[in-house]
Scaffold this motif. Structure first.
Motif, PDB file in Angstrom:
ATOM      1  N   THR A  19       0.875  -1.170   0.000  1.00  0.00           N
ATOM      2  CA  THR A  19       0.000   0.000   0.000  1.00  0.00           C
ATOM      3  C   THR A  19       0.912   1.220   0.000  1.00  0.00           C
ATOM      4  O   THR A  19       2.104   1.090  -0.293  1.00  0.00           O
ATOM      5  CB  THR A  19      -0.969  -0.070   1.212  1.00  0.00           C
ATOM      6  OG1 THR A  19      -1.752   1.111   1.240  1.00  0.00           O
ATOM      7  CG2 THR A  19      -0.250  -0.224   2.531  1.00  0.00           C
ATOM      8  N   ALA A  20       0.359   2.399   0.295  1.00  0.00           N
ATOM      9  CA  ALA A  20       1.235   3.572   0.354  1.00  0.00           C
ATOM     10  C   ALA A  20       2.129   3.436   1.586  1.00  0.00           C
ATOM     11  O   ALA A  20       1.704   2.907   2.611  1.00  0.00           O
ATOM     12  CB  ALA A  20       0.378   4.821   0.465  1.00  0.00           C
ATOM     13  N   ASP A  21       3.343   3.909   1.487  1.00  0.00           N
ATOM     14  CA  ASP A  21       4.251   3.944   2.643  1.00  0.00           C
ATOM     15  C   ASP A  21       4.444   2.590   3.310  1.00  0.00           C
ATOM     16  O   ASP A  21       4.115   2.384   4.482  1.00  0.00           O
ATOM     17  CB  ASP A  21       3.754   4.971   3.676  1.00  0.00           C
ATOM     18  CG  ASP A  21       4.052   6.394   3.221  1.00  0.00           C
ATOM     19  OD1 ASP A  21       4.952   6.572   2.374  1.00  0.00           O
ATOM     20  OD2 ASP A  21       3.381   7.310   3.713  1.00  0.00           O
ATOM     21  N   ASN A  22       4.961   1.636   2.533  1.00  0.00           N
ATOM     22  CA  ASN A  22       5.348   0.360   3.113  1.00  0.00           C
ATOM     23  C   ASN A  22       6.597   0.573   3.974  1.00  0.00           C
ATOM     24  O   ASN A  22       7.282   1.593   3.854  1.00  0.00           O
ATOM     25  CB  ASN A  22       5.617  -0.643   1.986  1.00  0.00           C
ATOM     26  CG  ASN A  22       4.381  -0.823   1.122  1.00  0.00           C
ATOM     27  OD1 ASN A  22       3.370  -1.337   1.583  1.00  0.00           O
ATOM     28  ND2 ASN A  22       4.443  -0.356  -0.130  1.00  0.00           N
ATOM     29  N   THR A  23       6.883  -0.418   4.818  1.00  0.00           N
ATOM     30  CA  THR A  23       7.960  -0.260   5.804  1.00  0.00           C
ATOM     31  C   THR A  23       9.270   0.211   5.162  1.00  0.00           C
ATOM     32  O   THR A  23       9.926   1.132   5.666  1.00  0.00           O
ATOM     33  CB  THR A  23       8.165  -1.601   6.544  1.00  0.00           C
ATOM     34  OG1 THR A  23       6.960  -1.873   7.273  1.00  0.00           O
ATOM     35  CG2 THR A  23       9.333  -1.551   7.510  1.00  0.00           C
ATOM     36  N   HIS A  24       9.667  -0.401   4.027  1.00  0.00           N
ATOM     37  CA  HIS A  24      10.971  -0.019   3.458  1.00  0.00           C
ATOM     38  C   HIS A  24      10.959   1.414   2.946  1.00  0.00           C
ATOM     39  O   HIS A  24      11.981   2.105   2.987  1.00  0.00           O
ATOM     40  CB  HIS A  24      11.403  -1.003   2.358  1.00  0.00           C
ATOM     41  CG  HIS A  24      10.707  -0.862   1.049  1.00  0.00           C
ATOM     42  ND1 HIS A  24       9.432  -1.308   0.835  1.00  0.00           N
ATOM     43  CD2 HIS A  24      11.109  -0.326  -0.133  1.00  0.00           C
ATOM     44  CE1 HIS A  24       9.086  -1.065  -0.425  1.00  0.00           C
ATOM     45  NE2 HIS A  24      10.093  -0.463  -1.029  1.00  0.00           N
ATOM     46  N   GLU A  25       9.790   1.869   2.475  1.00  0.00           N
ATOM     47  CA  GLU A  25       9.743   3.241   1.951  1.00  0.00           C
ATOM     48  C   GLU A  25       9.923   4.253   3.077  1.00  0.00           C
ATOM     49  O   GLU A  25      10.646   5.242   2.935  1.00  0.00           O
ATOM     50  CB  GLU A  25       8.424   3.457   1.196  1.00  0.00           C
ATOM     51  CG  GLU A  25       8.411   2.672  -0.108  1.00  0.00           C
ATOM     52  CD  GLU A  25       7.018   2.418  -0.656  1.00  0.00           C
ATOM     53  OE1 GLU A  25       6.910   2.297  -1.876  1.00  0.00           O
ATOM     54  OE2 GLU A  25       6.062   2.309   0.130  1.00  0.00           O
ATOM     55  N   VAL A  26       9.269   3.999   4.204  1.00  0.00           N
ATOM     56  CA  VAL A  26       9.394   4.918   5.346  1.00  0.00           C
ATOM     57  C   VAL A  26      10.822   4.858   5.897  1.00  0.00           C
ATOM     58  O   VAL A  26      11.469   5.889   6.120  1.00  0.00           O
ATOM     59  CB  VAL A  26       8.373   4.548   6.450  1.00  0.00           C
ATOM     60  CG1 VAL A  26       8.551   5.445   7.665  1.00  0.00           C
ATOM     61  CG2 VAL A  26       6.951   4.639   5.907  1.00  0.00           C
ATOM     62  N   ALA A  27      11.334   3.634   6.096  1.00  0.00           N
ATOM     63  CA  ALA A  27      12.674   3.485   6.680  1.00  0.00           C
ATOM     64  C   ALA A  27      13.734   4.094   5.759  1.00  0.00           C
ATOM     65  O   ALA A  27      14.644   4.796   6.221  1.00  0.00           O
ATOM     66  CB  ALA A  27      12.969   2.010   6.930  1.00  0.00           C
ATOM     67  N   GLN A  28      13.622   3.833   4.468  1.00  0.00           N
ATOM     68  CA  GLN A  28      14.664   4.310   3.545  1.00  0.00           C
ATOM     69  C   GLN A  28      14.557   5.814   3.272  1.00  0.00           C
ATOM     70  O   GLN A  28      15.529   6.433   2.858  1.00  0.00           O
ATOM     71  CB  GLN A  28      14.618   3.491   2.249  1.00  0.00           C
ATOM     72  CG  GLN A  28      15.028   2.034   2.506  1.00  0.00           C
ATOM     73  CD  GLN A  28      15.126   1.181   1.257  1.00  0.00           C
ATOM     74  OE1 GLN A  28      14.591   1.535   0.207  1.00  0.00           O
ATOM     75  NE2 GLN A  28      15.804   0.040   1.365  1.00  0.00           N
ATOM     76  N   ARG A  29      13.380   6.384   3.568  1.00  0.00           N
ATOM     77  CA  ARG A  29      13.270   7.850   3.495  1.00  0.00           C
ATOM     78  C   ARG A  29      14.118   8.460   4.613  1.00  0.00           C
ATOM     79  O   ARG A  29      14.765   9.487   4.444  1.00  0.00           O
ATOM     80  CB  ARG A  29      11.802   8.265   3.675  1.00  0.00           C
ATOM     81  CG  ARG A  29      11.401   9.458   2.833  1.00  0.00           C
ATOM     82  CD  ARG A  29       9.916   9.730   2.984  1.00  0.00           C
ATOM     83  NE  ARG A  29       9.087   8.751   2.323  1.00  0.00           N
ATOM     84  CZ  ARG A  29       7.906   8.303   2.769  1.00  0.00           C
ATOM     85  NH1 ARG A  29       7.390   8.749   3.898  1.00  0.00           N
ATOM     86  NH2 ARG A  29       7.219   7.425   2.087  1.00  0.00           N
ATOM     87  N   ALA A  30      14.117   7.810   5.759  1.00  0.00           N
ATOM     88  CA  ALA A  30      14.908   8.307   6.897  1.00  0.00           C
ATOM     89  C   ALA A  30      16.375   7.913   6.746  1.00  0.00           C
ATOM     90  O   ALA A  30      17.273   8.683   7.095  1.00  0.00           O
ATOM     91  CB  ALA A  30      14.354   7.744   8.203  1.00  0.00           C
TER      92      ALA A  30
END
Ligand SMILES: C[S@@+](CC[C@H](N)C(=O)[O-])C[C@H]1O[C@@H](n2cnc3c(N)ncnc32)[C@H](O)[C@@H]1O
Length: 263
Positions: free
Chosen positions: A84-95
């Motif tokens: 879905t939007a903002d899967n775990t890797h997307e949030v973590a890799q943004r940081a």
């Protein structure tokens, strides 16, 4: 749409939690049988839609906190759900773009959509393991191919432990997983309760358990806190997910969660 071309191994005759969850989150990866039960439950307790969204927002806040504030760079996310939007890797890799994530789920449709979870930054990596939470040793062995288990890892169990209905089995699984992780690792989870809606939440469990092949159980906040035995629970503790370091105040929902650190 999934309606027309089911992926291999996908049973469209029995409702599945990953697909109903996707329906409640506004996704399209679900079938008539999922929408029928999903709507039946929403008619009984419309607040379930808010619970699904609030739990997802909590998941994102926790992953951001673990990466940006706690300095974690490795995740095992069991019970991933449909992308879905903002899967775990997307949030973590943004940081932290170098973050590495191992996703685990047992649903064949999640497996069919796993390529959307494998869109890592060049500096980091993501992997997908089709496995059951009841096989913790297999999960750890597979995770070790992507992660350095000598370094801290965040284990996320978001909305999945309620499907391990036997308490002793559920606590033992979490213990076996955490035992395999290095000091400084984290456990982050949420699980269903009936604190807010009482009998209405219990009734939903009855309807769900009569309709599908993956029965669920609700736990008390104390029962959820027991998953953190031996860990240091971070403030604000085990609370409704809407109260875990929220950006905006919101009413409680029947999902409690928290984050603990292995000393
Ligand atoms: C309620 S959804 C939560 C999805 C996501 N973690 C979230 O919070 O948005 C639960 C997920 O756990 C998965 N699941 C349930 N029981 C499982 C088991 N025994 N082993 C692996 N995955 C399981 C389901 O397929 C589903 O994707």
């Amino acid at each position: 749409m999934s309606d027309e071309v089911p992926a291999p191994g996908v049973d469209t005759t029995v409702p599945q939690v990953a697909r109903i969850w996707n329906y409640w989150l506004g996704g399209k990866d679900n079938f008539p049988v999922d929408r029928q039960v999903g709507d039946q439950i929403l008619r009984m307790l419309p607040d379930v839609a808010r619970l699904a969204r609030a739990s997802r927002i909590y998941l994102n806040r926790v992953v951001w906190f673990l990466t940006a504030e706690a300095g974690v760079r490795q995740f095992i996310d069991i019970g991933t759900g449909l992308p879905t939007a903002d899967n775990t890797h997307e949030v973590a890799q943004r940081a932290a773009p170098e973050s590495r994530i191992v996703y685990v789920d047992n649903d064949p449709l999640v497996l069919a959509h796993a390529k959307s979870l494998l869109t890592s930054t060049p500096e980091g990596s993501t992997a997908y393991v089709h496995a059951d939470l009841r096989e913790p040793e297999r999960i750890i062995e597979a995770a070790a191919e992507t992660l350095d288990l000598g370094e801290p890892v965040a284990l996320t169990l978001m909305g999945i432990l309620e499907f391990i209905t036997d308490d002793d089995e559920a606590y033992a699984i979490v213990r076996r997983l955490m035992d395999a992780l290095a000091p400084g690792s984290y456990l982050a989870l949420y699980d269903g309760t009936n604190v807010v809606h009482g009998a209405a939440s219990d009734k939903i469990v009855e309807v769900w358990n009569a309709s599908g092949d993956s029965p669920l159980v609700l736990r008390t906040p104390e029962g959820i806190a027991r998953f953190f035995d031996g860990l240091e629970i971070l403030p604000p503790g085990i609370v409704p997910v809407t109260r875990w370091r929220p950006e905006h105040p919101a009413d409680d929902v029947d999902a409690y969660g928290g984050v603990g650190r292995k000393l």
